[in-house]
Enzyme design. Structure first.
Site, short mmCIF file in Angstrom:
data_model
loop_
_atom_site.label_atom_id
_atom_site.label_comp_id
_atom_site.label_asym_id
_atom_site.label_seq_id
_atom_site.Cartn_x
_atom_site.Cartn_y
_atom_site.Cartn_z
N TYR A 99 0.82 -1.21 0.00
CA TYR A 99 0.00 0.00 0.00
C TYR A 99 0.85 1.26 0.00
O TYR A 99 1.79 1.41 0.79
CB TYR A 99 -0.92 0.02 1.23
CG TYR A 99 -1.68 1.33 1.38
CD1 TYR A 99 -2.76 1.61 0.57
CD2 TYR A 99 -1.26 2.29 2.30
CE1 TYR A 99 -3.43 2.82 0.67
CE2 TYR A 99 -1.93 3.51 2.41
CZ TYR A 99 -3.02 3.76 1.59
OH TYR A 99 -3.68 4.96 1.68
N HIS A 118 -3.49 16.25 -2.72
CA HIS A 118 -3.85 16.39 -1.31
C HIS A 118 -3.59 17.81 -0.78
O HIS A 118 -3.96 18.11 0.35
CB HIS A 118 -3.08 15.38 -0.46
CG HIS A 118 -3.60 13.97 -0.60
ND1 HIS A 118 -3.97 13.41 -1.80
CD2 HIS A 118 -3.80 12.99 0.34
CE1 HIS A 118 -4.37 12.17 -1.60
NE2 HIS A 118 -4.28 11.89 -0.32
N ARG A 156 -11.61 32.24 47.53
CA ARG A 156 -11.36 31.13 48.46
C ARG A 156 -11.02 29.83 47.73
O ARG A 156 -10.23 29.01 48.20
CB ARG A 156 -12.60 30.93 49.33
CG ARG A 156 -12.36 30.07 50.53
CD ARG A 156 -13.61 29.64 51.28
NE ARG A 156 -14.79 30.44 51.06
CZ ARG A 156 -16.03 30.00 51.29
NH1 ARG A 156 -16.22 28.77 51.72
NH2 ARG A 156 -17.07 30.77 51.09
N PHE A 198 -1.70 6.91 12.41
CA PHE A 198 -1.98 8.26 11.90
C PHE A 198 -3.23 8.86 12.53
O PHE A 198 -3.49 10.05 12.35
CB PHE A 198 -2.18 8.21 10.38
CG PHE A 198 -3.20 7.18 9.96
CD1 PHE A 198 -4.56 7.39 10.17
CD2 PHE A 198 -2.79 5.99 9.39
CE1 PHE A 198 -5.49 6.44 9.81
CE2 PHE A 198 -3.73 5.03 9.02
CZ PHE A 198 -5.08 5.25 9.23
#
Length: 653
Positions: free
Chosen positions: A164, A194, A398, A444
C-alpha cells in the site's frame, strides 16, 4: 548578471539586469512591463507610463528610492515588491508578507543546533525551534535507522511487491497496482492532489514547528524516506524556507493530510514559500535564492512526508506551553486581587489541602502562601483588616487552589500525552527494518491529541471564567469597597466598565469554543476512512481559548493594580509590590479615562511570573528543605516585557 525576483499584484517575476548602474525605478518599470505583457487585458493599463508605483524590499518592507542604483540599493537575487498606487487599499491586494511583518525583519539565523533522534524532543524544544532559535541536525543513530528503513523500500520496489502506498494507489484506490515507471509520478500526484487546504497560512513560527516535528518523526526510521531527501528537508528548515500551509483542511485521520501535503509541495518547488529574505514567493524562487534544489520524490517519499498527526501535535505543543505559562501567571494575578479585596489567607492553610491531595491544588495553595504569608512578607494592606469580622471570602477567592489546581493538573496530563505524540511514528504503512517488512496500521489517527487538546481548552478556560468574576468584584463598589469601576469622578469617567465587558465577551466566546471537536466524526474517502478525530480544529480552538485566558487575566492584572492606587499609601507584600512595579513600568495609573486597548495589550505581554517566582522558590526552599534553592535575584524590568507575537516570548524568530 544580477537578477531580482519581483512581486507585482500577486505574481512573481524574475527580472535580469545587464547593467548594475540601472536604478530601482528601472527595475520597477521593467517588472510592471513584464506583468502587463503577460496579461490579456494589459493588467488594466494602457502602458507602463500610466503606472505609478513604489518599490520596497520584501524583507522588512523598507521603501527604496527609485533613483538609487541597483548595485547600491539591492543585493543580487534579492526579493522586492512593486506596490502600484491605489492597490494597497484594494481588497484584492496580495502582500508579500504575513501579518506582523515587522517582527520578521529582526530574524537572525541561529548558530546553535538541536540534534533530533525521533525519541527525545520536548514541547519546549519544539517551541524554541518554532521561534528560530536553533537549526536541526540528525544524530548518527537516526541516520543509520533512516538508511535501514529505506533499504526495505528499495527491496520492495526491486522485487515488485504489492505494498500500500508504495506500489498501489491510496485510500479507495489501495487495490490499484501502479506500474514501476509511474511510482515517482504517483508520489508527486499524491502531494499535489492532497494540497487542498483553505484559510490563512500558518505564521512562520507555526510552520517551522510543523516542519521540525515532521523531521523528528522521519528521524525515527519507520517512514521509508531516503536519507538524501530527509537532509534536503532539514536544509530547507535551517534556511527558514517555509511552505505555504493553510490552517484549515485536516480531519485528523488519515493524519493531517492536507496541511502536510502543502508542506511537502513547497519542498518540491511548487506552490508558495516564505523566508525572511524573500517574503511569500513561488517556492522554486525561494529555494533557488537560498542555494537549495527542489526535492524529487522517490517511491514512498510523498506518503512519508504527509502521513501523520504533526499539525495537531505541533499546534498542541504551542497550546500546552502557553497554557503552562498562563496558569502560573493566574495564581499571581489572583493573589494580587485577593490583597486588593482584603481577603483572608486562611483558605490556603496546608492542612486543608493535605486532606484533598490533588497535586495542582496543593501547588496553587502553596504559591498563594508564598506570596501572601505575613510572616515572610508583611503586608500593610493585610494588617489594615486583620481584626475585621469577615469569616470567609467568595468562592472566586477562596477556591482558587481547587479551580486553578485542576487547570494545572489538566495541563500536566496533556503535556505528557503530547510529549509522547511528539516522539511517535505516525505513518502508514510503517516500515520495520528489523523485520524487513512494512505493516499497515492506524497510528496516523489523531484521536489522542484531539481528545487531549479538547480537554486542555476546557480546563484552561476556567482560569478566565473565574478571573472574569474577580474583575466584577473589583469593579463593583458594593463588593470591593473601592470606587465604582476603579476610577475617580465616576460618571465623568467610566474606568474599567467596558474592560470588564471585554472580559465577559471573551469568556462567553470561549464557552462555545470549549465544545469538544473530537466528539464529531465524518466518514471520508468513500468510507475507507470512516472515523476521524477532527483534531486540527481541537488544536486551533484550544489556542484561541488560551489567548482569551491570557487577555482576561491581563485585564484582571490591570484592575488589581488600579485597585491598589486607592489603598495607598498602604503597601502589599514584597513579591506583589514587584509585580505592581513591573506593571507600572509599562502602564501608568488611571487618573481619568484614556484609550485603554494599548494598556491591555501591554499587560498581555508581561511576564509577571518572572518577578514573583524567585520569592516562591525561596519560600519553597525554606519550607521543603529538599527543594532546590533559587535566589530572589532582581530582574531587569526591560527583560520581562514580552514582545508582540502569536506565541509567548517570540521576539526571536
Amino acid at each position: 548578471m544580477p537578477r531580482y525576483t519581483v512581486h507585482v499584484r500577486g505574481e512573481w517575476l524574475a527580472v535580469p539586469c545587464k547593467d548594475a548602474q540601472l536604478t530601482v525605478g528601472w527595475l520597477g518599470r521593467e517588472a510592471v512591463r513584464r506583468y502587463i505583457k503577460n496579461k490579456p487585458d494589459n493588467g488594466g493599463f494602457a502602458s507602463v507610463d500610466d503606472v505609478h508605483f513604489l518599490v520596497r524590499r520584501c524583507k522588512g518592507l523598507g521603501l527604496l528610492d527609485n533613483e538609487d542604483p541597483l548595485e547600491v540599493a539591492l543585493e543580487d537575487n534579492e526579493f522586492v515588491e512593486v506596490v502600484i498606487e491605489g492597490d494597497a487599499m484594494s481588497p484584492d491586494f496580495i502582500p508579500s508578507q504575513p501579518e506582523g511583518v515587522y517582527l520578521y525583519s529582526k530574524y537572525r539565523e541561529p548558530e546553535k543546533y538541536i540534534e533530533l533522534d525521533g525519541d527525545s524532543l520536548t514541547t519546549e524544544d519544539l517551541v524554541n525551534l518554532g521561534k528560530g532559535r536553533y537549526k536541526i541536525k540528525l544524530t548518527p543513530t537516526a541516520e543509520k535507522k533512516v538508511q535501514k528503513s529505506r533499504e526495505v523500500i528499495d527491496s520492495i520496489i526491486k522485487e515488485k511487491t504489492v505494498v500500500y502506498g508504495i506500489t498501489t494507489g491510496f485510500g479507495k484506490f489501495a487495490r490499484t497496482v501502479i506500474p514501476i515507471n509511474k511510482l515517482e509520478e504517483l508520489q508527486l500526484n499524491l502531494v499535489r492532489s492532497h494540497s487542498s487546504g483553505v484559510g490563512k497560512p500558518l505564521i512562520p513560527e507555526r510552520c517551522r514547528m510543523l516542519l521540525a516535528l515532521r523531521i523528528n518523526v522521519l528521524a525515527k526510521g519507520y517512514s521509508g524516506i531516503s536519507l538524501e531527501t530527509l537532509k534536503q528537508v532539514i536544509e530547507a528548515f535551517n534556511a527558514s524556507c517555509l511552505p505555504y500551509v493553510p490552517e484549515k483542511g485536516t480531519v485528523g485521520a488519515s493524519g493531517d493530510l492536507a496541511p502536510l501535503s502543502h508542506l511537502a509541495l513547497g519542498l518540491t518547488g511548487e506552490g508558495k514559500m516564505w523566508s525572511p529574505k524573500s517574503g511569500w514567493a513561488d517556492a522554486k524562487y525561494v529555494l533557488e535564492a537560498h542555494g537549495l534544489k527542489p526535492i524529487v520524490l522517490k517511491p514512498k517519499e510523498g506518503l512519508a512526508l504527509i502521513n501523520g498527526t504533526q499539525m495537531i501535535t505541533s499546534l498542541g505543543c504551542e497550546a500546552v506551553e502557553r497554557a503552562s505559562a498562563i496558569a502560573r501567571q493566574a495564581d499571581i494575578v489572583a493573589a494580587l486581587t485577593l490583597e486588593v479585596l482584603k481577603g483572608t489567607t486562611k483558605a490556603f492553610d496546608t492542612d486543608i489541602h493535605a486532606v484533598r491531595p490533588h497535586p495542582g491544588q496543593i501547588e496553587v495553595a502553596f504559591r498563594f502562601r508564598s506570596l501572601l504569608d505575613s510572616d515572610h512578607h508583611p503586608s500593610e494592606i493585610a494588617e489594615s483588616h486583620r481584626f475585621c469580622d469577615r469569616v470567609q471570602d467568595a468562592y472566586t477567592l477562596r477556591c482558587c487552589p481547587q479551580v486553578h489546581g485542576v487547570a494545572n493538573d489538566t495541563i500536566a496530563f496533556v503535556k505528557k500525552l503530547i510529549t509522547t505524540e511528539l516522539n511517535s511514528a505516525t505513518d502508514n504503512p510503517m516500515v520495520f527494518a528489523s523485520r524487513g517488512e512494512t505493516i499497515s496500521g492506524g497510528n496516523f489517527h489523531g484521536e489522542y491529541p484531539a481528545k487531549a487538546l479538547d480537554y486542555l481548552a476546557i480546563g484552561v478556560h476556567e482560569l478566565a471564567a473565574i478571573s472574569e468574576r474577580r474583575i466584577e468584584r473589583l469593579c463593583n463598589p458594593s463588593l470591593s469597597e473601592l470606587p465604582a469601576f476603579l476610577v475617580a469622578e465616576g460618571g465623568l469617567n467610566s474606568g474599567f466598565m467596558i474592560a470588564h465587558c471585554t472580559a465577559a465577551a471573551l469568556v462567553s466566546e470561549s464557552k462555545a469554543l470549549c465544545h469538544p471537536s473530537s466528539v464529531d466524526s465524518l466518514s471520508t474517502s468513500a468510507a475507507t476512512e470512516d472515523h476521524v478525530s477532527m483534531g486540527g480544529w481541537a488544536a486551533r480552538k484550544a489556542l484561541r481559548v488560551i489567548e482569551h485566558v491570557e487577555q482576561v487575566l491581563a485585564i484582571e492584572l490591570l484592575a488589581a493594580c488600579q485597585g491598589i492606587e486607592f489603598l495607598r499609601p498602604l503597601r502589599t507584600t514584597t513579591p506583589l509590590e514587584k509585580v505592581y512595579d513591573l506593571v507600572r513600568s509599562v502602564v501608568r495609573p488611571w487618573i481619568k479615562d484614556r484609550f485603554m486597548a494599548p494598556d491591555i495589550e501591554a499587560a498581555h505581554r508581561l511576564l509577571v511570573w518572572e518577578v514573583a517566582s524567585p520569592y516562591i522558590e525561596k519560600y519553597r526552599m525554606e519550607h521543603i528543605p529538599e527543594s532546590r534553592p533559587v535566589s530572589p535575584t532582581a530582574f531587569s524590568l526591560e527583560s520581562l516585557r514580552r514582545k508582540s507575537s502569536s506565541i509567548p516570548e517570540s521576539a526571536e524568530l
